[in-house]
Every structure is written in structure tokens, then in C-alpha cells.
Enzyme design. Structure first.
Site, mmCIF file in Angstrom:
data_model
loop_
_atom_site.group_PDB
_atom_site.id
_atom_site.type_symbol
_atom_site.label_atom_id
_atom_site.label_comp_id
_atom_site.label_asym_id
_atom_site.label_seq_id
_atom_site.Cartn_x
_atom_site.Cartn_y
_atom_site.Cartn_z
ATOM 1 N N GLU A 15 4.487 -14.801 3.042
ATOM 2 C CA GLU A 15 4.562 -16.210 2.628
ATOM 3 C C GLU A 15 5.960 -16.792 2.810
ATOM 4 O O GLU A 15 6.126 -18.014 2.769
ATOM 5 C CB GLU A 15 4.086 -16.366 1.180
ATOM 6 C CG GLU A 15 2.597 -16.103 1.060
ATOM 7 C CD GLU A 15 2.062 -16.342 -0.344
ATOM 8 O OE1 GLU A 15 2.393 -17.365 -0.954
ATOM 9 O OE2 GLU A 15 1.294 -15.486 -0.816
ATOM 10 N N TYR B 267 7.300 -19.412 -5.702
ATOM 11 C CA TYR B 267 7.155 -17.965 -5.474
ATOM 12 C C TYR B 267 7.746 -17.560 -4.131
ATOM 13 O O TYR B 267 8.602 -16.675 -4.055
ATOM 14 C CB TYR B 267 5.666 -17.571 -5.537
ATOM 15 C CG TYR B 267 5.375 -16.211 -4.923
ATOM 16 C CD1 TYR B 267 5.883 -15.050 -5.504
ATOM 17 C CD2 TYR B 267 4.595 -16.082 -3.768
ATOM 18 C CE1 TYR B 267 5.641 -13.804 -4.934
ATOM 19 C CE2 TYR B 267 4.354 -14.843 -3.205
ATOM 20 C CZ TYR B 267 4.875 -13.704 -3.791
ATOM 21 O OH TYR B 267 4.641 -12.467 -3.224
ATOM 22 N N SER C 129 11.444 -17.874 -3.880
ATOM 23 C CA SER C 129 12.188 -16.831 -4.611
ATOM 24 C C SER C 129 12.143 -15.515 -3.840
ATOM 25 O O SER C 129 13.120 -14.761 -3.824
ATOM 26 C CB SER C 129 11.655 -16.658 -6.038
ATOM 27 O OG SER C 129 10.358 -16.089 -6.032
ATOM 28 N N LYS C 130 11.034 -15.240 -3.170
ATOM 29 C CA LYS C 130 10.953 -14.011 -2.358
ATOM 30 C C LYS C 130 11.846 -14.129 -1.127
ATOM 31 O O LYS C 130 12.512 -13.175 -0.733
ATOM 32 C CB LYS C 130 9.504 -13.724 -1.934
ATOM 33 C CG LYS C 130 8.570 -13.330 -3.049
ATOM 34 C CD LYS C 130 8.956 -12.056 -3.773
ATOM 35 C CE LYS C 130 8.772 -10.822 -2.923
ATOM 36 N NZ LYS C 130 9.009 -9.573 -3.706
ATOM 37 N N ASN D 246 -2.883 -8.616 -0.186
ATOM 38 C CA ASN D 246 -3.549 -7.331 -0.391
ATOM 39 C C ASN D 246 -4.820 -7.522 -1.231
ATOM 40 O O ASN D 246 -4.884 -8.451 -2.043
ATOM 41 C CB ASN D 246 -2.635 -6.389 -1.174
ATOM 42 C CG ASN D 246 -1.520 -5.796 -0.347
ATOM 43 O OD1 ASN D 246 -1.237 -4.609 -0.427
ATOM 44 N ND2 ASN D 246 -0.854 -6.599 0.468
HETATM 45 N N1 LIG Z 1 -0.359 -8.804 -4.009
HETATM 46 C C1 LIG Z 1 -0.190 -9.264 -2.776
HETATM 47 O O1 LIG Z 1 -1.153 -9.641 -2.109
HETATM 48 C C2 LIG Z 1 1.188 -9.289 -2.161
HETATM 49 C C3 LIG Z 1 1.302 -9.745 -0.845
HETATM 50 C C4 LIG Z 1 2.560 -9.738 -0.249
HETATM 51 C C5 LIG Z 1 3.667 -9.282 -0.952
HETATM 52 N N2 LIG Z 1 3.531 -8.868 -2.242
HETATM 53 C C6 LIG Z 1 4.749 -8.394 -2.930
HETATM 54 O O2 LIG Z 1 4.550 -7.027 -3.287
HETATM 55 C C7 LIG Z 1 5.190 -6.758 -4.539
HETATM 56 C C8 LIG Z 1 4.191 -6.200 -5.517
HETATM 57 O O3 LIG Z 1 3.143 -7.160 -5.691
HETATM 58 P P1 LIG Z 1 1.940 -6.901 -6.695
HETATM 59 O O4 LIG Z 1 0.778 -7.683 -6.223
HETATM 60 O O5 LIG Z 1 1.772 -5.449 -6.962
HETATM 61 O O6 LIG Z 1 2.524 -7.616 -8.006
HETATM 62 P P2 LIG Z 1 1.967 -7.550 -9.482
HETATM 63 O O7 LIG Z 1 2.229 -8.894 -10.064
HETATM 64 O O8 LIG Z 1 0.597 -6.990 -9.550
HETATM 65 O O9 LIG Z 1 2.919 -6.460 -10.190
HETATM 66 C C9 LIG Z 1 4.272 -6.683 -10.416
HETATM 67 C C10 LIG Z 1 4.788 -5.578 -11.333
HETATM 68 O O10 LIG Z 1 6.192 -5.810 -11.550
HETATM 69 C C11 LIG Z 1 6.450 -5.688 -12.947
HETATM 70 N N3 LIG Z 1 7.587 -6.565 -13.256
HETATM 71 C C12 LIG Z 1 7.604 -7.931 -13.225
HETATM 72 N N4 LIG Z 1 8.813 -8.379 -13.587
HETATM 73 C C13 LIG Z 1 9.579 -7.277 -13.824
HETATM 74 C C14 LIG Z 1 10.927 -7.084 -14.217
HETATM 75 N N5 LIG Z 1 11.740 -8.120 -14.480
HETATM 76 N N6 LIG Z 1 11.396 -5.815 -14.346
HETATM 77 C C15 LIG Z 1 10.588 -4.741 -14.114
HETATM 78 N N7 LIG Z 1 9.298 -4.873 -13.772
HETATM 79 C C16 LIG Z 1 8.798 -6.123 -13.621
HETATM 80 C C17 LIG Z 1 5.167 -6.115 -13.633
HETATM 81 O O11 LIG Z 1 5.092 -5.585 -14.958
HETATM 82 C C18 LIG Z 1 4.116 -5.542 -12.690
HETATM 83 O O12 LIG Z 1 3.783 -4.216 -13.055
HETATM 84 C C19 LIG Z 1 5.812 -8.076 -5.000
HETATM 85 O O13 LIG Z 1 7.177 -8.092 -4.647
HETATM 86 C C20 LIG Z 1 5.051 -9.129 -4.219
HETATM 87 O O14 LIG Z 1 5.874 -10.258 -3.976
HETATM 88 C C21 LIG Z 1 2.320 -8.872 -2.869
#
Ligand SMILES: NC(=O)c1ccc[n+]([C@@H]2O[C@H](COP(=O)([O-])OP(=O)(O)OC[C@H]3O[C@@H](n4cnc5c(N)ncnc54)[C@H](O)[C@@H]3O)[C@@H](O)[C@H]2O)c1
Length: 245
Positions: free
Chosen positions: A137, A169, A172-173, A199
Site C-alpha cells: 500500500e 496507515y 505511516s508504513k 494476506n
Molecule cells: N495483514 C495484511 O494483509 C498485511 C499486508 C501487508 C503488510 N502487512 C504488514 O505486516 C505486518 C503485520 O501485519 P498483521 O496483519 O499481522 O498485523 P496485526 O494487526 O494482525 O498484528 C500486529 C501485532 O503487533 C502488535 N503491536 C501493535 N503495536 C505494538 C507495539 N507498539 N509494540 C509491540 N507490539 C505491537 C499487536 O499486538 C499485534 O499482535 C504489519 O507491519 C503490516 O503493516 C500486513
């Protein structure tokens, strides 16, 4: 070589798939560092929680003192950074946590990683990697061929596509990606940034699109369409992603 891998956000959707993958398919050990926000779910790790190669640390990546304690006590070979606020709709309603965790938290983690990296022997430095898990994104929205000025072609992002984030979002990424690259260029920490698409799979949080569609369909409720229903999303099975990472 058997390694210690520090996974931030290991109780989240993708992080927990990474932790399960490492414990179930490799001999490496995992330190799972997670603040346990609404998105963290330790039940997704029940199948590996009793492994002697698994340790959980409930820590916020913005908490410099405890972050330092975990990194210097456990001495990881690799840091995989998945802790983030990840839900676009929430970032529109309340961007503050996204700026705190995704930008400031990544900065604090990079700084602690830099100090740790400097303390390593040359052998350990040669192995060390900071792997930042980001999103496609940051490149912008995938627009339908009717709207994208590509003459009917499907849009495509590559690693060379210019950054063009559109939500708090993704901004920030994008910001965190820039910080990671700057810490490599400026301080020489070995880093990798991966930018995956959406995902889906086990333990997906119920408010995300695919679970919403399935749950509404099962309950006989209306299925929401976002905007004009013309956004295109690429989908990646979370366990394939964990394997690739
Ligand atoms: N889910 C998707 O489809 C997707 C797609 C592309 C990229 N991503 C990236 O992959 C990574 C993981 O995504 P996800 O879907 O598993 O996210 P998610 O929201 O399911 O999980 C995020 C985890 O990070 C923890 N967390 C949040 N803030 C925190 C902090 N300040 N300190 C410590 N832990 C903290 C939360 O408790 C949670 O367990 C992220 O960086 C996201 O940007 C996700």
C-alpha cells in the site's frame, strides 16, 4: 546454522504465522515481542507456546528501556519487525496510534538495534539482519482498468514504483520504510524491506475484509462494498508469506 530470531508483533495475524512456521519447520528459536493490542491474540500460538524454543515478552516497541532489555538479554541473530497498527479504517478514525507505533516505534526499534549491532563481534555482525515487513500500500491504490489510465491494462507495482501512500496507515508504513533504509545507508545496519500484498488465512482478525465477507455471508447479512467496488486487491496466503519471509 541455528539462530535466535526476535519477532516483533508475533501475536498478530502474520507474526503468529511466522512464529508457528519457525517453530514447526526449523530448528531456530523465537523471542516473540508484542504489546498485545486488540490485534494481538496469544491463542494463535497455542500450538507452539510450550516449545522450549519459544519465549514471549509483553513489551511495547515504544518502551525503549524494556526493548533494550529484551534485545540485549536475548541477543537475537535476526530481528523481524512485524509489530504495527495495521487496519486502514482504524487509521482514518484515529491516526495517533499509527504514528506512534509505526513511525516512532520503528525508529526506537532501529535505534536499539543499531546499538545492539555495534556491540556484536564481526562474526555476529556478518549474520545480523533487520527485516522490516511492510505493505504494497506504500505504492498507492490499485485502480480498476476503467479508472487507471493504463489503456485497459491491470496495474502492477514493482520494487521500483514510486511511493504514493494514500491513507494514514500507508503513509505511516512508507515513513517506516524510509527510516529503515536510512538506518542502513547512514549507520550500516544490514536491513531487508519486504512489501507484500493483502494476506488471508487462519487467525485473520474478524474486522478485516475476507472474514467480514465470510461472516456476513454465513449470517445472511449484506456484504459491504468499499467505495464504488472498483478497488483491486492482490491476495497472499499468510502461511505462504510466512514461509517466504
Ligand atoms: N495483514 C495484511 O494483509 C498485511 C499486508 C501487508 C503488510 N502487512 C504488514 O505486516 C505486518 C503485520 O501485519 P498483521 O496483519 O499481522 O498485523 P496485526 O494487526 O494482525 O498484528 C500486529 C501485532 O503487533 C502488535 N503491536 C501493535 N503495536 C505494538 C507495539 N507498539 N509494540 C509491540 N507490539 C505491537 C499487536 O499486538 C499485534 O499482535 C504489519 O507491519 C503490516 O503493516 C500486513
Amino acid at each position: 546454522m541455528i539462530m535466535k530470531i526476535l519477532v516483533t508483533g508475533g501475536a498478530g495475524f502474520i507474526g503468529s504465522a511466522v512464529v508457528r512456521h519457525i517453530i514447526n519447520n526449523t530448528e531456530h528459536s523465537v523471542i516473540n515481542l508484542d504489546k498485545l493490542t486488540y490485534a494481538g491474540n496469544l491463542e494463535s500460538l497455542n500450538s507452539v507456546a510450550n516449545s522450549e524454543r519459544y519465549i514471549f515478552e509483553k513489551v511495547d516497541i515504544c518502551d525503549e528501556i524494556n526493548l533494550k532489555r529484551v534485545i540485549f538479554n536475548h541477543k537475537p541473530d535476526i530481528i523481524m519487525h512485524l509489530a504495527a497498527e495495521s487496519h486502514v479504517d482504524r487509521s482514518i478514525d484515529a491516526p495517533n496510534n499509527f504514528i506512534q507505533t509505526n513511525i516512532l516505534g520503528t525508529y526506537i526499534l532501529l535505534e536499539q538495534s543499531r546499538q545492539y549491532y555495534l556491540s556484536l563481534t564481526n562474526d555476529k555482525k556478518a549474520i545480523f539482519k533487520f527485516h522490516h515487513i511492510s505493505t504494497d500500500e506504500v505504492y498507492g491504490d490499485l485502480l480498476h482498468p476503467d479508472d487507471n489510465n493504463l489503456g485497459g491494462e491491470l496495474p502492477l507495482f514493482t520494487e521500483n514504483t514510486a511511493y504514493n501512500p494514500s491513507s494514514p496507515y500507508s503513509a505511516s508504513k512508507a515513513s517506516s520504510d524510509h527510516l529503515v533504509r536510512a538506518w542502513e545507508k547512514t549507520y550500516g545496519i544490514p536491513t531487508v524491506v519486504t512489501n507484500c500484498s493483502n494476506n488471508y488465512g487462519p487467525y485473520h482478525f474478524p474486522e478485516k475484509l475476507i472474514p467480514v465477507v465470510i461472516l456476513n455471508a454465513l449470517a445472511g447479512k449484506k456484504i459491504p462494498i468499499y467505495g464504488q467496488g472498483k478497488q483491486i486487491r492482490d491476495w497472499l496466503y499468510v502461511e505462504d508469506h510466512a514461509d517466504a519471509l
